[in-house]
Design a protein around this motif. Structure first.
Motif, short mmCIF file in Angstrom:
data_model
loop_
_atom_site.label_atom_id
_atom_site.label_comp_id
_atom_site.label_asym_id
_atom_site.label_seq_id
_atom_site.Cartn_x
_atom_site.Cartn_y
_atom_site.Cartn_z
N LEU A 133 0.83 -1.20 0.00
CA LEU A 133 0.00 0.00 0.00
C LEU A 133 0.87 1.26 0.00
CD1 LEU A 133 -2.67 1.49 0.11
CD2 LEU A 133 -2.70 1.14 2.60
N ALA A 134 1.95 1.24 0.77
CA ALA A 134 2.86 2.39 0.78
C ALA A 134 3.44 2.64 -0.61
CB ALA A 134 3.99 2.15 1.79
N ARG A 135 3.77 1.58 -1.32
CA ARG A 135 4.33 1.71 -2.67
C ARG A 135 3.28 2.27 -3.62
NH1 ARG A 135 6.62 -2.69 -2.49
NH2 ARG A 135 5.08 -4.03 -3.49
N TRP A 136 2.04 1.79 -3.52
CA TRP A 136 0.97 2.31 -4.39
C TRP A 136 0.71 3.79 -4.09
CZ3 TRP A 136 -3.27 -2.12 -4.30
CH2 TRP A 136 -2.72 -3.26 -4.89
N ARG A 137 0.74 4.14 -2.83
CA ARG A 137 0.51 5.54 -2.46
C ARG A 137 1.64 6.42 -2.98
NH1 ARG A 137 1.56 5.52 2.49
NH2 ARG A 137 1.25 7.77 2.62
N GLU A 138 2.87 5.98 -2.82
CA GLU A 138 4.02 6.81 -3.17
C GLU A 138 4.31 6.79 -4.67
OE1 GLU A 138 7.01 5.13 -0.69
OE2 GLU A 138 5.96 5.70 1.17
N ASP A 139 4.35 5.60 -5.27
CA ASP A 139 4.71 5.50 -6.69
C ASP A 139 3.56 5.92 -7.60
OD1 ASP A 139 7.03 4.50 -5.69
OD2 ASP A 139 6.74 2.44 -6.39
#
Length: 397
Positions: free
Chosen positions: A121-127
């Motif tokens: 989820l952090a990757r989807w939010r950031e990337d």
């Protein structure tokens, strides 16, 4: 046009799976029986993303504890036995899983998946810039009312380096909204998160539509899977057949109705309830998420709303809202957080959480060459959705 993958189910698990597949470069058909996405189990769940509190319900002593609960008027658990072979099979498997060593093993699997889900989820939010779904890293407190429960909580920290044990005074200093609550202490996990599951699903759907790689087939109930040798070749949707290349079942407890010969899906619905109450300018809502350990109620602030969620009803496939259960939740919420929100304006909800007896979801392939499963997440659907989707997408890709 036949897509690379067809996903059945338009809740948070199906949408996250479709999103992960599209990120892997695959085209997707998403088939949903309802006319709108995320309108059932994913609509108003607890809102807590509790990555470090994922212990399965099945544990040593739980059957005896459940008997005590069922003698209480405000019991967290209600069981209504039915003439339903699927219910009895599920309950027997659940009883067999109620052993400490089994609970530890399954809990370790869930923790690994949960932390992977948090990172995804952090990757989807950031990337990807995925936002606007009331996400916050606000921390979570598990609060205790009795000495024995507090001692148990202190003795079973999942992350002793980062978790903090708080006495009653420290708990109220951290969260002033708990000033009138009868908690004697708690355990704080600072990096737990909160978000609105339904809004998250809406953001995923927007991105999928914009990608041009996902087609939504809404209001389309799948009644049959057409087979040829060892693979699924088409779905029967009303009078129409939809050809498939690879198929993923994400339809929660309804997936069992589409089970194929030799494919047993040990998934049964556990009904849960929630209240979503508006927070006005005079209210004092908690900033951290709260789990009332003994009463098994969770509280999460989602922007200007307070989400209160609780209850496990093992009552078959009845999706109706039980007014007595909601009255109980109103009463307990007012007792614990009387000034947190306007409970008289609360939106009431009930949803069917698809659970396996062990608490561990079913993610992966089957004996059928092109059939994959992503289901059985129980009350942890939102918490585990991104990690489950990413894991399955990598398997398929």
């Amino acid at each position: 046009m036949k897509r690379d993958v067809t996903v059945i189910g338009g809740g948070v698990i199906g949408l996250a799976t479709a999103y992960a597949l599209v990120r892997e470069g695959l085209s997707v058909d998403l088939v949903e029986a309802r006319d709108s996405l995320a309108s059932a189990t994913s609509f108003a769940n607890g809102g807590q993303l509790s990555y470090r509190y994922v212990a399965p319900l099945a544990d040593a002593g739980v059957p005896w504890q459940a008997l005590g609960w069922m003698l209480q008027g405000d019991s967290p658990l209600r069981l209504r036995l039915r003439l339903d072979l699927a219910q009895w099979r599920w309950l027997m498997a659940f009883m067999l899983a109620c052993r400490s060593n089994v609970n530890r093993r399954n809990g370790a699997q869930l923790l690994e998946l949960a932390l992977h889900s948090q990172a995804t989820l952090a990757r989807w939010r950031e990337d990807d810039g995925l936002a606007d779904f009331a996400w916050r890293r606000n921390g979570k407190v598990v609060a205790f009312r009795s000495e024995w429960a507090f001692a148990h909580g202190r003795g079973h920290l999942l992350d002793p380096v980062n978790q903090q044990v708080l006495d009653g005074g420290e708990l109220r200093a951290l969260e002033p909204a708990l000033a009138e609550a009868a908690f004697i202490g708690g355990v704080l996990t600072p990096d737990e998160e909160v978000a609105d599951c339904h809004r998250f699903c809406e953001r995923l759907a927007e991105r999928l539509r914009a990608s041009g790689q996902c087609r939504f087939l809404l209001g389309r109930t799948v009644t049959r899977l057409h087979m040829h040798q060892d693979q699924v070749v088409a779905l029967q949707v009303g009078d129409e057949q939809v050809d498939v290349q690879r198929l993923v079942l994400c339809a929660g407890h309804r997936s069992a109705a589409l089970a194929l010969p030799g494919l047993k899906l040990p998934v049964y619905p556990l009904k849960g309830y929630s209240l979503t109450a508006p927070i006005g300018s005079t209210h004092r809502a908690p900033e951290v998420s709260i789990t009332d350990y003994e009463r098994k109620i969770v509280y999460a602030r989602l922007d200007r709303q307070l989400r209160v969620a609780a209850m496990v009803d093992i009552v078959g496939y009845d999706e109706s809202v039980d007014a007595r259960r909601l009255q109980s939740m109103h009463r307990l919420a007012l007792d614990t957080l009387p000034n947190a929100a306007d409970y008289t304006q609360a939106v009431e909800w009930a949803g069917m959480r698809p659970a396996t007896p062990t608490g561990v979801p079913i993610i992966g392939g089957t004996a059928y060459r092109n059939l994959w499963l992503n289901l059985g997440h129980g009350a942890l659907g939102f918490t585990l959705a991104c990690g489950s989707a990413q894991r399955l997408a990598r398997m398929i890709g």
